[in-house]
Design a protein around this motif. Sequence first.
Motif, PDB file in Angstrom:
ATOM      1  N   ALA A  98       0.866  -1.179   0.000  1.00 27.35           N
ATOM      2  CA  ALA A  98       0.000   0.000   0.000  1.00 27.35           C
ATOM      3  C   ALA A  98       0.902   1.227   0.000  1.00 27.35           C
ATOM      4  N   ALA A  99       0.596   2.190  -0.847  1.00 29.59           N
ATOM      5  CA  ALA A  99       1.450   3.379  -0.967  1.00 29.59           C
ATOM      6  C   ALA A  99       0.596   4.611  -1.202  1.00 29.59           C
ATOM      7  N   GLY A 100       1.139   5.754  -0.808  1.00 30.17           N
ATOM      8  CA  GLY A 100       0.426   7.003  -1.003  1.00 30.17           C
ATOM      9  C   GLY A 100       0.926   8.052  -0.030  1.00 30.17           C
ATOM     10  N   PRO A 101       0.347   9.235  -0.065  1.00 24.04           N
ATOM     11  CA  PRO A 101       0.845  10.341   0.760  1.00 24.04           C
ATOM     12  C   PRO A 101       0.491  10.195   2.227  1.00 24.04           C
ATOM     13  N   CYS A 102       1.254  10.849   3.069  1.00 20.29           N
ATOM     14  CA  CYS A 102       0.927  10.894   4.487  1.00 20.29           C
ATOM     15  C   CYS A 102      -0.463  11.490   4.670  1.00 20.29           C
ATOM     16  N   SER A 103      -0.739  12.589   3.970  1.00 20.11           N
ATOM     17  CA  SER A 103      -2.026  13.277   4.086  1.00 20.11           C
ATOM     18  C   SER A 103      -2.658  13.482   2.713  1.00 20.11           C
ATOM     19  N   GLY A 121       2.934  -0.998  -9.325  1.00 21.30           N
ATOM     20  CA  GLY A 121       2.699  -2.327  -8.777  1.00 21.30           C
ATOM     21  C   GLY A 121       2.018  -2.394  -7.433  1.00 21.30           C
ATOM     22  N   ALA A 122       1.675  -1.245  -6.833  1.00 20.89           N
ATOM     23  CA  ALA A 122       0.970  -1.258  -5.548  1.00 20.89           C
ATOM     24  C   ALA A 122      -0.459  -1.765  -5.734  1.00 20.89           C
ATOM     25  N   THR A 123      -0.994  -2.403  -4.702  1.00 18.49           N
ATOM     26  CA  THR A 123      -2.383  -2.874  -4.738  1.00 18.49           C
ATOM     27  C   THR A 123      -3.242  -2.189  -3.675  1.00 18.49           C
ATOM     28  N   GLY A 124      -2.622  -1.315  -2.886  1.00 18.53           N
ATOM     29  CA  GLY A 124      -3.351  -0.555  -1.883  1.00 18.53           C
ATOM     30  C   GLY A 124      -2.949   0.906  -1.934  1.00 18.53           C
ATOM     31  N   LEU A 125      -3.865   1.780  -1.547  1.00 14.54           N
ATOM     32  CA  LEU A 125      -3.618   3.228  -1.499  1.00 14.54           C
ATOM     33  C   LEU A 125      -3.712   3.692  -0.056  1.00 14.54           C
ATOM     34  N   ARG A 126      -2.612   4.236   0.485  1.00  8.16           N
ATOM     35  CA  ARG A 126      -2.645   4.803   1.826  1.00  8.16           C
ATOM     36  C   ARG A 126      -2.793   6.318   1.722  1.00  8.16           C
ATOM     37  N   GLY A 127      -3.479   6.895   2.689  1.00 10.44           N
ATOM     38  CA  GLY A 127      -3.618   8.346   2.725  1.00 10.44           C
ATOM     39  C   GLY A 127      -4.360   8.756   3.979  1.00 10.44           C
ATOM     40  N   GLY A 128      -3.874   9.785   4.652  1.00 15.85           N
ATOM     41  CA  GLY A 128      -4.484  10.220   5.902  1.00 15.85           C
ATOM     42  C   GLY A 128      -5.550  11.275   5.684  1.00 15.85           C
ATOM     43  N   ALA A 129      -6.739  11.030   6.201  1.00 10.67           N
ATOM     44  CA  ALA A 129      -7.804  12.032   6.201  1.00 10.67           C
ATOM     45  C   ALA A 129      -7.928  12.665   7.589  1.00 10.67           C
ATOM     46  N   ALA A 287      13.045  -5.751   4.406  1.00 14.39           N
ATOM     47  CA  ALA A 287      11.832  -6.291   5.032  1.00 14.39           C
ATOM     48  C   ALA A 287      11.280  -7.470   4.232  1.00 14.39           C
ATOM     49  N   VAL A 288      11.274  -7.330   2.918  1.00 14.73           N
ATOM     50  CA  VAL A 288      10.799  -8.426   2.071  1.00 14.73           C
ATOM     51  C   VAL A 288      11.733  -9.629   2.193  1.00 14.73           C
ATOM     52  N   ALA A 289      13.035  -9.367   2.236  1.00 16.99           N
ATOM     53  CA  ALA A 289      14.006 -10.450   2.401  1.00 16.99           C
ATOM     54  C   ALA A 289      13.823 -11.162   3.743  1.00 16.99           C
ATOM     55  N   ALA A 290      13.362 -10.425   4.756  1.00 16.61           N
ATOM     56  CA  ALA A 290      13.142 -11.004   6.080  1.00 16.61           C
ATOM     57  C   ALA A 290      11.840 -11.786   6.158  1.00 16.61           C
ATOM     58  N   GLY A 291      11.012 -11.693   5.106  1.00 22.42           N
ATOM     59  CA  GLY A 291       9.779 -12.464   5.071  1.00 22.42           C
ATOM     60  C   GLY A 291       8.518 -11.688   5.351  1.00 22.42           C
ATOM     61  N   ALA A 292       8.579 -10.349   5.303  1.00 26.83           N
ATOM     62  CA  ALA A 292       7.389  -9.534   5.539  1.00 26.83           C
ATOM     63  C   ALA A 292       6.279  -9.891   4.543  1.00 26.83           C
ATOM     64  N   ASP A 293       5.040  -9.781   4.997  1.00 27.36           N
ATOM     65  CA  ASP A 293       3.875 -10.077   4.159  1.00 27.36           C
ATOM     66  C   ASP A 293       3.385  -8.853   3.401  1.00 27.36           C
ATOM     67  N   GLY A 294       3.952  -7.686   3.707  1.00 28.26           N
ATOM     68  CA  GLY A 294       3.514  -6.481   3.031  1.00 28.26           C
ATOM     69  C   GLY A 294       4.301  -5.272   3.466  1.00 28.26           C
ATOM     70  N   LEU A 295       4.094  -4.184   2.748  1.00 26.03           N
ATOM     71  CA  LEU A 295       4.739  -2.905   3.032  1.00 26.03           C
ATOM     72  C   LEU A 295       3.703  -1.798   2.941  1.00 26.03           C
ATOM     73  N   ILE A 296       3.908  -0.747   3.723  1.00 26.43           N
ATOM     74  CA  ILE A 296       3.114   0.471   3.580  1.00 26.43           C
ATOM     75  C   ILE A 296       4.113   1.615   3.487  1.00 26.43           C
ATOM     76  N   ILE A 297       4.114   2.304   2.335  1.00 22.36           N
ATOM     77  CA  ILE A 297       5.156   3.261   2.001  1.00 22.36           C
ATOM     78  C   ILE A 297       4.540   4.612   1.651  1.00 22.36           C
TER      79      ILE A 297
END
Length: 335
Positions: A98-103, A121-129, A287-297
């Motif tokens: 998931a990726a997107g702006p802080c706000s 390639g992201a499948t989620g959108l992050r954003g603060g309301a 993080a991916v190399a360590a086996g993480a299931d996802g990232l939020i950037i």
Amino acid sequence: MIVVMKSGATEAQVQSTVARVEKMGLKANVIVGTERTVVAVVGDERVLDAPSLEAGDGVAEVMPVVAKYKLASREVRPESSVITVGGFQAGGGHLGVAAGPCSVENEEQIVEVAKAVKAAGATGLRGGAFKPRTSPYSFQGLKEDGLKMLATARDETGLAVFTEVMSPEEVDLVAKYADVLQIGARNMQNYRLLEAVGRCDKAVLLKRGPSATMDEFLLAAEYILDGGNERVMLCERGIRTFEAHTRFTLPLASVPYLHSKSHLPVIIDPSHGTGHTYMVHDMAVAAVAAGADGLIIEVHPDPPNAASDGYQCQDYAQFENTMRRIQKVQKALTD
């Protein structure tokens, strides 16, 4: 305790076991696995009559659960949980990003970012309301207007929307627009909020508090699971230490540790975990190399002029490079 049902136990036998547990004044949570069904028993186990339960039709055995967190534990569910929200998947070998702006700043911005991160390639959108800020004078977010903008971006891209909810009273409002409710680090031990999202039918991203132990983190997840919401993801976003070279200290050892203790997916936030854009790429890859299931950037079209946290946001080119690298690492791990 957990009541392990026999292979091939019928639904009627499972429900009969649930009824007997509840008659003892305890709460029963049915967990259907790939190999077995178990009934997790929650409450004062001193009143539990284990021999009586073990004699029930379809019951294989009654076993104690050592962990304080019952429903989050691998003792209860040995196989990894997979959380699916639209095209976003995390857990069980799936890597969700998931990726997107802080706000969210305006509709044009969030729609543009959504299209850019999806193309990468992201499948989620992050954003603060709704933005919890240390200073009352900092940008606090666009609130419901921001939620509407996130929903518009989802309509145009199909990305699953991740956004923070800050109070129990706002859960219904945020759930109206979002696909994943984020519990921020400041609210990890806001138990009324955890209970409220536990009653909600939306997936939850639970961030670790900056001073929380692993047991406290998993027990916070337990509040949500105990409320009936099984779609919980654990997010490591860094903890406070004596170091000052990063905003927080991002302990990637959390990934294998949490995987050993819990079936819940583990998501890493390298943006908050470092607080510096130049570190985000390498920590995401690690993080991916360590086996993480996802990232939020955090990603912004113009980080120096972002309304908040621009110093830890990637621009589009940086995010595209990160996605290329983590895809290579993921492929190498699965080949």
